[in-house]
Design a protein around this motif. Sequence first.
Motif, PDB file in Angstrom:
ATOM      1  N   SER A   1       0.838  -1.193   0.000  1.00 15.09           N
ATOM      2  CA  SER A   1       0.000   0.000   0.000  1.00 15.09           C
ATOM      3  C   SER A   1       0.872   1.241   0.000  1.00 15.09           C
ATOM      4  N   LEU A   2       0.375   2.288  -0.642  1.00 13.86           N
ATOM      5  CA  LEU A   2       1.117   3.541  -0.774  1.00 13.86           C
ATOM      6  C   LEU A   2       0.406   4.629   0.012  1.00 13.86           C
ATOM      7  N   HIS A   3       1.189   5.424   0.756  1.00 14.56           N
ATOM      8  CA  HIS A   3       0.636   6.437   1.645  1.00 14.56           C
ATOM      9  C   HIS A   3       1.402   7.744   1.508  1.00 14.56           C
ATOM     10  N   ALA A   4       0.785   8.827   1.982  1.00 12.19           N
ATOM     11  CA  ALA A   4       1.467  10.127   1.986  1.00 12.19           C
ATOM     12  C   ALA A   4       2.659  10.070   2.937  1.00 12.19           C
ATOM     13  N   ALA A   5       3.756  10.714   2.562  1.00 11.70           N
ATOM     14  CA  ALA A   5       4.966  10.723   3.387  1.00 11.70           C
ATOM     15  C   ALA A   5       4.884  11.819   4.441  1.00 11.70           C
ATOM     16  N   PRO A   6       5.479  11.587   5.622  1.00  7.08           N
ATOM     17  CA  PRO A   6       5.495  12.637   6.645  1.00  7.08           C
ATOM     18  C   PRO A   6       6.388  13.790   6.191  1.00  7.08           C
ATOM     19  N   PRO A   7       6.028  15.031   6.536  1.00 10.38           N
ATOM     20  CA  PRO A   7       6.871  16.165   6.145  1.00 10.38           C
ATOM     21  C   PRO A   7       8.170  16.168   6.944  1.00 10.38           C
ATOM     22  N   LEU A   8       9.248  16.584   6.296  1.00 10.02           N
ATOM     23  CA  LEU A   8      10.535  16.744   6.965  1.00 10.02           C
ATOM     24  C   LEU A   8      10.781  18.238   7.121  1.00 10.02           C
ATOM     25  N   LEU A   9      10.654  18.725   8.349  1.00  9.69           N
ATOM     26  CA  LEU A   9      10.767  20.158   8.619  1.00  9.69           C
ATOM     27  C   LEU A   9      12.197  20.511   9.001  1.00  9.69           C
ATOM     28  N   GLY A  10      12.754  21.502   8.317  1.00  9.42           N
ATOM     29  CA  GLY A  10      14.125  21.905   8.585  1.00  9.42           C
ATOM     30  C   GLY A  10      14.362  22.291  10.023  1.00  9.42           C
ATOM     31  N   SER A  11      13.363  22.891  10.665  1.00  8.93           N
ATOM     32  CA  SER A  11      13.513  23.343  12.053  1.00  8.93           C
ATOM     33  C   SER A  11      13.763  22.177  12.998  1.00  8.93           C
ATOM     34  N   ASP A  12      13.202  21.002  12.708  1.00 14.26           N
ATOM     35  CA  ASP A  12      13.411  19.831  13.571  1.00 14.26           C
ATOM     36  C   ASP A  12      14.874  19.412  13.586  1.00 14.26           C
ATOM     37  N   TYR A  13      15.554  19.584  12.459  1.00 17.50           N
ATOM     38  CA  TYR A  13      16.945  19.154  12.348  1.00 17.50           C
ATOM     39  C   TYR A  13      17.924  20.207  12.871  1.00 17.50           C
ATOM     40  N   VAL A  14      17.452  21.446  13.002  1.00 15.80           N
ATOM     41  CA  VAL A  14      18.289  22.519  13.537  1.00 15.80           C
ATOM     42  C   VAL A  14      18.056  22.693  15.033  1.00 15.80           C
TER      43      VAL A  14
ATOM     44  N   GLU B   1      24.468  11.433   1.145  1.00 11.22           N
ATOM     45  CA  GLU B   1      24.381  10.077   0.605  1.00 11.22           C
ATOM     46  C   GLU B   1      22.947   9.675   0.256  1.00 11.22           C
ATOM     47  N   VAL B   2      21.979  10.186   1.030  1.00 10.84           N
ATOM     48  CA  VAL B   2      20.565   9.842   0.813  1.00 10.84           C
ATOM     49  C   VAL B   2      19.772  11.153   0.748  1.00 10.84           C
ATOM     50  N   PRO B   3      19.792  11.843  -0.378  1.00 13.78           N
ATOM     51  CA  PRO B   3      19.126  13.168  -0.486  1.00 13.78           C
ATOM     52  C   PRO B   3      17.646  13.142  -0.153  1.00 13.78           C
ATOM     53  N   ALA B   4      17.003  12.002  -0.298  1.00 11.43           N
ATOM     54  CA  ALA B   4      15.564  11.914  -0.006  1.00 11.43           C
ATOM     55  C   ALA B   4      15.256  12.228   1.453  1.00 11.43           C
ATOM     56  N   LEU B   5      16.268  12.125   2.339  1.00 14.42           N
ATOM     57  CA  LEU B   5      16.046  12.377   3.767  1.00 14.42           C
ATOM     58  C   LEU B   5      16.352  13.807   4.170  1.00 14.42           C
ATOM     59  N   ALA B   6      16.713  14.657   3.231  1.00 18.17           N
ATOM     60  CA  ALA B   6      16.922  16.071   3.528  1.00 18.17           C
ATOM     61  C   ALA B   6      15.569  16.757   3.673  1.00 18.17           C
ATOM     62  N   PRO B   7      15.471  17.774   4.555  1.00 16.90           N
ATOM     63  CA  PRO B   7      14.178  18.432   4.788  1.00 16.90           C
ATOM     64  C   PRO B   7      13.569  18.972   3.511  1.00 16.90           C
ATOM     65  N   GLN B   8      12.249  18.882   3.475  1.00 12.60           N
ATOM     66  CA  GLN B   8      11.509  19.375   2.311  1.00 12.60           C
ATOM     67  C   GLN B   8      11.017  20.796   2.491  1.00 12.60           C
ATOM     68  N   ALA B   9      11.064  21.309   3.725  1.00 17.68           N
ATOM     69  CA  ALA B   9      10.584  22.668   3.992  1.00 17.68           C
ATOM     70  C   ALA B   9      11.321  23.247   5.177  1.00 17.68           C
TER      71      ALA B   9
END
Length: 274
Positions: free
Chosen positions: A108-121, A266-274
């Motif tokens: 099954s395919l689902h919406a991905a959780p958002p990756l917020l830049g603030s969480d990583y900073v 190495e895995v750009p997909a895990l960089a924040p989207q916003a």
Amino acid sequence: MRLGVLIDGEAGDSIEVGNRGFNYGDGAFETVLVQDGRPVWWGEHLARLRRGCEALGLRMPDADLLEYEAEQLCADQARAVLKIVLTRTGHGRGYAPEPGARSQRVLSLHAAPPLLGSDYVEGVTLRWCETRLALQPRLAGFKHLNRLEQVLARDELANTGAFEGLMLDTTGRAVCATAANVFVLAHGRLRTPALRACGIAGICRDWVLTRTDVEIGELLPQDLERADALFLSSSLRGILPVARLGTRRYRPQPLIAGLIAQLWNEVPALAPQA
């Protein structure tokens, strides 16, 4: 939001009442990040799914078939989460599996959780969960379908403001977050729980273990509370620094920031989207 479902390769949205995954949690699963139509860490997820099948005595589907079905669902998806569930087939009531039972595939395919830049900073906030993980070495390391402990623990986080909850096992040792692995930085050294008797050996956890020196062993709650820093790892969110655990606050650490930057490279997909 669910974006699509394949059951044994066919579009569908229901399973039989006698399904052993539904009745007994008899099965294994993987959740895979999808970026630009391609599953991230596909080989690593398949390897862990295979280990789960071996532990349960469940028949592992052909890897090429799984990849083909995943490609069908993931095509044209900019970003999503693919969930693969394998359950043992069977009819009637009773714990004993039928000899030679096959495994049913549900993708099954689902919406991905958002990756917020603030969480990583700024880091995320954690709290301890009261629900504890039972010890069962035969079920440790992979994603089996029995997730009631995580369901109860996650419910404890409602209306607390915490991003995640940390879980202990029944002996009082730290194991993981409800949906992530945990690492401790103390005196310049990284440590993480061994996961011999419970918990999931995460894909991103494995990435960290192969990129830097980490001591694997027993961790008690005070080890986390007295540490210089903590971070979580997850195949859907990458490496997340922790800002606070209860009343304990942590400062940003260059070692963790360096690991995050290396992972994003190495895995750009895990960089924040916003």
